[in-house]
Design a protein around this motif. Structure first.
Motif, short mmCIF file in Angstrom:
data_model
loop_
_atom_site.label_atom_id
_atom_site.label_comp_id
_atom_site.label_asym_id
_atom_site.label_seq_id
_atom_site.Cartn_x
_atom_site.Cartn_y
_atom_site.Cartn_z
N LEU A 163 -15.71 54.16 -26.13
CA LEU A 163 -15.12 53.44 -27.26
C LEU A 163 -13.71 53.92 -27.54
O LEU A 163 -12.83 53.13 -27.91
N GLY A 164 -13.46 55.21 -27.34
CA GLY A 164 -12.11 55.73 -27.51
C GLY A 164 -11.15 55.17 -26.47
O GLY A 164 -9.98 54.88 -26.77
N GLU A 167 -10.24 51.62 -27.47
CA GLU A 167 -9.24 51.64 -28.54
C GLU A 167 -7.86 51.95 -27.98
O GLU A 167 -6.85 51.36 -28.42
N ASN A 170 -6.49 48.82 -26.22
CA ASN A 170 -6.03 47.83 -27.20
C ASN A 170 -4.73 48.25 -27.88
O ASN A 170 -3.90 47.41 -28.22
N ALA A 171 -4.55 49.56 -28.06
CA ALA A 171 -3.32 50.04 -28.70
C ALA A 171 -2.09 49.75 -27.85
O ALA A 171 -0.98 49.66 -28.38
N SER A 178 -7.80 40.94 -26.81
CA SER A 178 -8.63 42.03 -27.34
C SER A 178 -9.71 42.42 -26.33
O SER A 178 -10.44 41.55 -25.84
N LYS A 181 -15.69 45.99 -27.85
CA LYS A 181 -16.66 47.04 -27.58
C LYS A 181 -18.07 46.44 -27.49
O LYS A 181 -18.53 45.80 -28.44
N ASP A 204 -18.97 45.75 -31.14
CA ASP A 204 -18.59 44.40 -31.54
C ASP A 204 -19.65 43.38 -31.15
O ASP A 204 -19.86 42.38 -31.85
#
Length: 346
Positions: A163-164, A167, A170-171, A178, A181, A204
């Motif tokens: 999950l990290g 992220e 996406n950053a 998008s 998750k 998600d």
């Protein structure tokens, strides 16, 4: 400092790998082209050009004779012969007479994909970038859950780390796309799901599939599936029969269950039935697809991609959905990201 080389040669190598995956060619060939792209990507353009002119590209790690020829052609401004051949042999339409293309154009994303964190062949970021290139607004990353050890299923701890990574990917994107998750979580024998409630809550979207004991007695299989549909946080029922109709793994009959009961439960609880687009699956079979349609189910047309080039399989599922007359608005990945997430977490 000179920019790293990120032009035609890398694009050509990645495109060849994509087309090989799309055509379900040997994995070792795909890896050769992706490895060569990774090898030259960080190098200054001048070094790549000098090596191409001097014939020393093969001195680089992971660059062989065939990939060096592609790089040399691209650097010289020529279409690489290997790329042209791949486009001709593997780049054409996957369906006859444009079947499924109109519906495919309405899909905004894909809810079922795998990376090299489980049994996929490419890193998470490569799957994301390829999804952007095929026109998706979103891609749900759904690596396997821990019980599926043969597929390197993710424990809660590994999923937490993944999950990290999502992220971080996406950053680095501009927000037009998008990476969502998700998980493909096993439906266990008693209908529970193979991941902690805490981790499922943090995702998600959740695809739930039966991967074990596919020959279970029909009444037990029905209870197993209906229990999962009615009591867990699942959003999509993945490849519901588990059948294989062709391909390198051989064939396998689908599991037997009371399809009417299963699809009525899906319709009542807002769980989408997956139309799995992999050519070796074609799951559900047409008869069950028609039953799910008549039961009022929602659907998700998914690639179940284990490599970037397999993201193109979606049109095969679209062809099947069109053939049985499923309305586009009942297909949840025609929805915007916000509408999809509201449904999945409502």
């Amino acid at each position: 400092m000179e920019d790293a080389y990120d032009a035609g040669a890398v694009t050509a190598l990645r495109r060849i790998a994509f087309l090989l995956e799309r055509g379900r060619q040997d994995t070792y060939k795909v890896k050769a082209f992706r490895a060569a792209a990774a090898a030259i990507l960080p190098l200054p353009e001048s070094e790549v050009r000098e090596r191409a002119e001097a014939g020393t590209l093969t001195e680089l790690p992971d660059v062989g004779a065939s990939t060096a020829a592609v790089i040399a052609d691209a650097v010289a401004g020529r279409t690489p012969e290997r790329l042209a051949r791949a486009e001709e042999e593997l780049g054409g339409p996957l369906t006859a007479r444009g079947a499924g293309e109109a519906l495919r154009a309405r899909l905004r994303g894909d809810l079922h994909s795998h990376s090299d964190w489980s049994d996929g062949g490419s890193p998470i970021e490569e799957m994301a970038f390829s999804a952007i290139e095929v026109g998706h607004d979103y891609l749900v990353l759904t690596d396997h859950s821990p019980r599926l050890k043969v597929a390197r299923g993710l424990s809660a701890e590994r999923l937490q780390r993944q999950l990290g990574v999502v992220e971080a990917v996406n950053a680095h994107l501009d927000g037009a796309f998008s990476l969502l998750k998700g998980i493909e979580v096993d439906i266990l024998d008693d209908g529970s799901l193979d991941q902690t409630e805490d981790m499922l809550e943090r995702l998600d979207l959740r695809v739930a599939s039966v991967h074990s004991k596919l020959a279970m007695e029909p009444a037990q299989m029905t209870r197993r599936m209906v229990t999962a549909i009615t009591t867990t946080r699942m959003n999509v029922l993945g490849h519901c029969t588990g059948r294989l109709v062709t391909g390198g793994r051989g064939t396998r009959p689908g599991s037997r269950f009371d399809a009417t009961a299963v699809f009525e439960a899906c319709a009542e609880h807002g769980v989408a039935v997956e139309i799995n687009s992999r050519p070796e699956r074609r799951d559900p079979p047409t008869r069950l697809l028609e039953l799910a349609r008549d039961a009022g189910c929602l659907f998700a047309i998914d690639s179940d991609a284990h490599a970037p080039g397999q993201l193109d399989f979606l049109v095969l599922g679209c062809e099947r959905a069109e053939a049985v007359g499923i309305e586009p608005d009942r297909i949840v990945n025609t929805w915007t990201r916000d509408r999809l997430l509201a449904w999945a977490n409502g």
